[in-house]
Structure formats: C-alpha cells, structure tokens
Enzyme design. Structure first.
Site, PDB file in Angstrom:
ATOM      1  N   GLY A  40     138.015  59.737  36.210  1.00 10.21           N
ATOM      2  CA  GLY A  40     138.559  58.443  35.791  1.00 10.21           C
ATOM      3  C   GLY A  40     137.515  57.355  35.960  1.00 10.21           C
ATOM      4  O   GLY A  40     136.561  57.495  36.760  1.00 10.21           O
ATOM      5  N   GLY A  82     138.584  53.746  35.755  1.00 13.43           N
ATOM      6  CA  GLY A  82     139.325  52.481  35.781  1.00 13.43           C
ATOM      7  C   GLY A  82     139.035  51.688  37.045  1.00 13.43           C
ATOM      8  O   GLY A  82     137.995  51.869  37.703  1.00 13.43           O
ATOM      9  N   LYS A 135     144.563  45.458  37.536  1.00 11.70           N
ATOM     10  CA  LYS A 135     143.666  45.018  38.628  1.00 11.70           C
ATOM     11  C   LYS A 135     142.470  44.212  38.126  1.00 11.70           C
ATOM     12  O   LYS A 135     141.958  43.356  38.830  1.00 11.70           O
ATOM     13  CB  LYS A 135     143.177  46.222  39.417  1.00 11.70           C
ATOM     14  CG  LYS A 135     144.317  46.876  40.177  1.00 11.70           C
ATOM     15  CD  LYS A 135     143.854  47.989  41.045  1.00 11.70           C
ATOM     16  CE  LYS A 135     145.078  48.688  41.601  1.00 11.70           C
ATOM     17  NZ  LYS A 135     144.771  49.679  42.589  1.00 11.70           N
ATOM     18  N   SER A 180     156.619  52.234  42.712  1.00 13.03           N
ATOM     19  CA  SER A 180     155.792  51.718  43.806  1.00 13.03           C
ATOM     20  C   SER A 180     156.535  51.705  45.145  1.00 13.03           C
ATOM     21  O   SER A 180     157.671  51.253  45.246  1.00 13.03           O
ATOM     22  CB  SER A 180     155.334  50.294  43.493  1.00 13.03           C
ATOM     23  OG  SER A 180     154.684  49.764  44.629  1.00 13.03           O
ATOM     24  N   SER A 214     155.270  50.003  47.648  1.00 14.70           N
ATOM     25  CA  SER A 214     154.817  48.803  48.356  1.00 14.70           C
ATOM     26  C   SER A 214     155.983  47.929  48.863  1.00 14.70           C
ATOM     27  O   SER A 214     155.919  47.442  49.997  1.00 14.70           O
ATOM     28  CB  SER A 214     153.885  47.980  47.465  1.00 14.70           C
ATOM     29  OG  SER A 214     152.699  48.687  47.287  1.00 14.70           O
ATOM     30  N   ASN A 232     143.174  44.011  44.117  1.00 20.45           N
ATOM     31  CA  ASN A 232     144.506  44.613  44.314  1.00 20.45           C
ATOM     32  C   ASN A 232     145.382  43.758  45.229  1.00 20.45           C
ATOM     33  O   ASN A 232     146.558  44.075  45.430  1.00 20.45           O
ATOM     34  CB  ASN A 232     144.390  46.036  44.876  1.00 20.45           C
ATOM     35  CG  ASN A 232     144.165  46.050  46.375  1.00 20.45           C
ATOM     36  OD1 ASN A 232     143.439  45.211  46.906  1.00 20.45           O
ATOM     37  ND2 ASN A 232     144.785  46.980  47.069  1.00 20.45           N
ATOM     38  N   THR A 257     148.913  46.604  40.813  1.00 20.43           N
ATOM     39  CA  THR A 257     148.647  48.013  40.556  1.00 20.43           C
ATOM     40  C   THR A 257     148.380  48.230  39.080  1.00 20.43           C
ATOM     41  O   THR A 257     148.232  47.268  38.306  1.00 20.43           O
ATOM     42  CB  THR A 257     149.784  48.902  41.133  1.00 20.43           C
ATOM     43  OG1 THR A 257     149.395  50.268  40.993  1.00 20.43           O
ATOM     44  CG2 THR A 257     151.116  48.693  40.445  1.00 20.43           C
TER      45      THR A 257
HETATM   46  P1  NDP Z   1     143.278  52.062  35.278  1.00 23.09           P
HETATM   47  O1  NDP Z   1     144.292  51.832  34.227  1.00 23.09           O
HETATM   48  O2  NDP Z   1     142.311  50.999  35.641  1.00 23.09           O
HETATM   49  O3  NDP Z   1     142.403  53.381  34.866  1.00 23.09           O
HETATM   50  C1  NDP Z   1     143.028  54.546  34.451  1.00 23.09           C
HETATM   51  C2  NDP Z   1     141.983  55.649  34.203  1.00 23.09           C
HETATM   52  O4  NDP Z   1     142.728  56.833  33.946  1.00 23.09           O
HETATM   53  C3  NDP Z   1     141.054  55.435  33.010  1.00 23.09           C
HETATM   54  O5  NDP Z   1     139.773  55.946  33.334  1.00 23.09           O
HETATM   55  C4  NDP Z   1     141.692  56.297  31.898  1.00 23.09           C
HETATM   56  O6  NDP Z   1     140.768  56.823  30.982  1.00 23.09           O
HETATM   57  C5  NDP Z   1     142.267  57.430  32.724  1.00 23.09           C
HETATM   58  N1  NDP Z   1     143.430  58.085  32.123  1.00 23.09           N
HETATM   59  C6  NDP Z   1     144.647  57.536  31.860  1.00 23.09           C
HETATM   60  N2  NDP Z   1     145.484  58.477  31.370  1.00 23.09           N
HETATM   61  C7  NDP Z   1     144.782  59.636  31.343  1.00 23.09           C
HETATM   62  C8  NDP Z   1     145.092  60.963  30.939  1.00 23.09           C
HETATM   63  N3  NDP Z   1     146.303  61.297  30.481  1.00 23.09           N
HETATM   64  N4  NDP Z   1     144.135  61.919  31.049  1.00 23.09           N
HETATM   65  C9  NDP Z   1     142.921  61.593  31.533  1.00 23.09           C
HETATM   66  N5  NDP Z   1     142.546  60.359  31.924  1.00 23.09           N
HETATM   67  C10 NDP Z   1     143.473  59.387  31.822  1.00 23.09           C
HETATM   68  O7  NDP Z   1     144.093  52.560  36.559  1.00 23.09           O
HETATM   69  P2  NDP Z   1     143.830  52.334  38.143  1.00 23.09           P
HETATM   70  O8  NDP Z   1     142.431  52.721  38.459  1.00 23.09           O
HETATM   71  O9  NDP Z   1     144.315  51.005  38.556  1.00 23.09           O
HETATM   72  O10 NDP Z   1     144.875  53.387  38.795  1.00 23.09           O
HETATM   73  C11 NDP Z   1     144.714  54.764  38.577  1.00 23.09           C
HETATM   74  C12 NDP Z   1     145.730  55.587  39.390  1.00 23.09           C
HETATM   75  O11 NDP Z   1     145.512  55.447  40.787  1.00 23.09           O
HETATM   76  C13 NDP Z   1     147.184  55.184  39.130  1.00 23.09           C
HETATM   77  O12 NDP Z   1     147.937  56.381  39.010  1.00 23.09           O
HETATM   78  C14 NDP Z   1     147.569  54.404  40.385  1.00 23.09           C
HETATM   79  O13 NDP Z   1     148.942  54.531  40.649  1.00 23.09           O
HETATM   80  C15 NDP Z   1     146.749  55.123  41.449  1.00 23.09           C
HETATM   81  N6  NDP Z   1     146.438  54.265  42.625  1.00 23.09           N
HETATM   82  C16 NDP Z   1     146.894  54.613  43.858  1.00 23.09           C
HETATM   83  C17 NDP Z   1     146.575  53.870  44.978  1.00 23.09           C
HETATM   84  C18 NDP Z   1     147.080  54.279  46.309  1.00 23.09           C
HETATM   85  O14 NDP Z   1     147.096  53.434  47.207  1.00 23.09           O
HETATM   86  N7  NDP Z   1     147.442  55.516  46.531  1.00 23.09           N
HETATM   87  C19 NDP Z   1     145.758  52.649  44.884  1.00 23.09           C
HETATM   88  C20 NDP Z   1     145.290  52.410  43.556  1.00 23.09           C
HETATM   89  C21 NDP Z   1     145.642  53.168  42.465  1.00 23.09           C
HETATM   90  P3  NDP Z   1     140.271  56.011  29.653  1.00 23.09           P
HETATM   91  O15 NDP Z   1     139.122  55.128  30.099  1.00 23.09           O
HETATM   92  O16 NDP Z   1     139.836  57.112  28.736  1.00 23.09           O
HETATM   93  O17 NDP Z   1     141.453  55.250  29.140  1.00 23.09           O
END
Ligand code: NDP
Length: 265
Positions: A122, A124, A65, A16, A18, A86, A61
């Site tokens: 995605g 999440g 969240k 991170s 941050s 967040n 993060t």
């Molecule tokens: P979550 O854990 O809430 O969600 C993760 C998602 O990714 C789920 O839909 C999951 O699918 C999917 N996933 C995980 N691994 C894989 C894989 N190998 N192949 C395909 N799909 C996959 O995460 P967040 O939403 O909190 O964060 C997601 C990303 O965004 C992170 O990398 C984070 O660092 C980045 N981020 C960056 C920010 C920025 O300011 N630039 C701000 C917020 C986040 P499933 O439902 O099938 O498990």
C-alpha cells in the site's frame, strides 16, 4: 470545565473502535468529554464540519488523513515529515495537526525481532507515516502498491517501489499490510501469487486493519507465521492521541489501562 466533544472522521467509519476507546478513558478517569463518529464523504469539508460540530479535537481515518493535513492551521512533530494527520486538536480556535499512527505501530511490533528490511503493502497515508518512521530507525523499506500514482513520494524517500506488475521477489523480515483490502471486502492486498510467495519467506506479518482477521492474515495464520492485526497499533495511536486531547493532564498508564479495557466490550 465545560464538556468537550471529540470525533472520528472517516468513510467508512461505522467499524471504528475509537469512540469506545476514548469514551472509556473519559468515563473511567472522570474527564468531562464525549467522543462521536462522523461519516464524512468529502475530505474538503473536514474543517467546516469540525467547527460546525464545535469539536475540541478529532481523529481522522481512511481516506481523509491527507485532507486533514490540508485542513490544519499548524502541523506539529512527525506529521510535518509525512504530510499526513490522524489527530487534530483545537488550540485558540486554530486546528493543530499531529500524527500518532507511526509511534502507535512501533509500540505494536515491540515484541517482534527488530526488522532490518520491511515490505509495506500500500502507498496511502498509513504507508507514508510508517515508511518515514522505519527509515528514521535505519530500517530498509520497500513499497508494493496496486497502482503507480502514489509511488513518487516513496521513491523520493529512498524506498524501492513496485507495482504488482513490476514486483521482484525478495526476502523480508516483516510485511505490513496498510492497504484497505480486507477492510470491507475479502480481497488480498495483492494478487495471490505474489502474496503466497512473499509469505513463504517472511518471519513476521502485520495488518493495520483491526477487528477482523483479514484474508492476508488468514493466509499468514495457515502458514504458521507470527502475525498481528491492527489492534495494538490502534491502542498505541489512541493513547498518544488521548494525551493530546486532554493536554497531558491524565497519566499515560491510566489512559492505556482504561483504553485497553474498552477492547473487552
Ligand atoms: P489510504 O486511502 O490513504 O490508502 C489506501 C491504500 O490501499 C492505497 O495504497 C490503495 O492503493 C490501497 N488499496 C485500496 N484498496 C485496495 C485493494 N482492494 N487492493 C489493493 N490495494 C488497495 O488509506 P490509509 O493509509 O489511511 O488506511 C489504510 C488502512 O489502514 C485502512 O484499512 C485503515 O483502517 C487502516 N488503519 C489502521 C490503523 C490502526 O490504528 N490499526 C491506523 C491507520 C489506518 P491505490 O494507490 O492503488 O489506490
């Protein structure tokens, strides 16, 4: 004023930026505070850890969240709509939850043509925040996720939802990777056949991951598609979070400038 402590909670959290961003603001603008990293494995321990460390505020993060939303006493603004937090600020011993990710992302894509139809990879926390924000602006949103489990939320919002098995090819103005595929590994966010076809028809691509060109962005780069990594989104959400941390007593453009400078280290 007593020195305040802020933190980022995540798993993983070592990547991170941050701490660098917020400490740059505190140092350059002489605000008495410091910002640390907390590697939190269990999201249900967030609230206790927050109070044990005597924090004044925190960012949250992946993957906590949604747990952060549960940990708060009160939720304000956009976070209420999406159930994802967040940023937490302590106010009178109460934890107040916010979401600054979605507006941070809108800031990041300002230079792209205004999209009418977006595909989010995605389902999440980040996907929730972005989809609700896009829909608010009248943009059509489709979701493609690895598994079915999390799609109901998006179906209820009115998004077309697909898993890898049910996906039907379409043309999108913008494709956004919000999965964590590519963060710690070299995975693509969906099978290569799907990603390859998608990238042949889209104009713009963005990835929420920052600090590296993910395999997804590498493919976009090869196909000469205009792309953005997550750095500007990170900056946008960071500026908005910092304003909350300092109770808006610092000037936004000064925060923005001091934070931007931290990207040069
Ligand atoms: P979550 O854990 O809430 O969600 C993760 C998602 O990714 C789920 O839909 C999951 O699918 C999917 N996933 C995980 N691994 C894989 C894989 N190998 N192949 C395909 N799909 C996959 O995460 P967040 O939403 O909190 O964060 C997601 C990303 O965004 C992170 O990398 C984070 O660092 C980045 N981020 C960056 C920010 C920025 O300011 N630039 C701000 C917020 C986040 P499933 O439902 O099938 O498990």
């Amino acid at each position: 004023m007593d020195k305040k402590i802020f933190a980022i909670f995540g798993d993983p959290v070592s990547h991170s930026r941050s701490p660098l961003m917020h400490n740059s603001v505190f140092k350059k603008l002489n605000y008495p505070a410091s910002y640390i990293r907390v590697h939190l494995l269990d999201g249900t321990k967030l609230r206790k850890t927050f109070f044990d460390l005597k924090l004044s505020g925190a960012n949250i993060t992946v993957p906590h969240k949604e747990a952060a939303f549960e940990a708060c006493d009160e939720i304000r603004g956009f976070a209420k709509k999406v159930g994802v937090v967040n940023t937490i600020v302590k106010e009178n011993e109460k934890l107040i939850g916010y979401n600054t990710d979605a507006d941070g992302f809108m800031f990041a894509i300002e230079e792209f043509d205004t999209p009418k139809h977006i595909l989010i990879l995605g389902a999440g926390g980040t996907a929730k925040a972005l989809s609700a924000r896009f829909l608010q602006d009248g943009i059509k949103v489709d979701i493609l996720n690895r598994s079915e489990g999390r799609l109901n939320y998006f179906k209820n919002l009115g998004c077309e939802c697909y898993t890898w098995g049910s996906f039907q090819e379409k043309k999108y103005d913008l494709i956004v990777n919000t999965t964590s595929a590519g963060l710690k590994d070299e995975d693509l966010p969906a099978p290569i056949e799907i990603i390859d076809t998608l990238l042949n028809t889209t104009d713009f691509v963005a990835d929420a991951i920052y600090g590296k060109i993910t395999p997804f962005l590498q493919l976009a780069q090869k196909k000469n598609i205009t792309y953005k990594d997550g750095a500007d989104m990170l900056l946008g959400q960071g500026v908005l979070a910092n304003e909350l941390f300092v109770s808006h007593i610092l000037n936004t453009s000064d925060i923005n400038q001091a934070m931007k400078e931290s990207f040069l280290y």
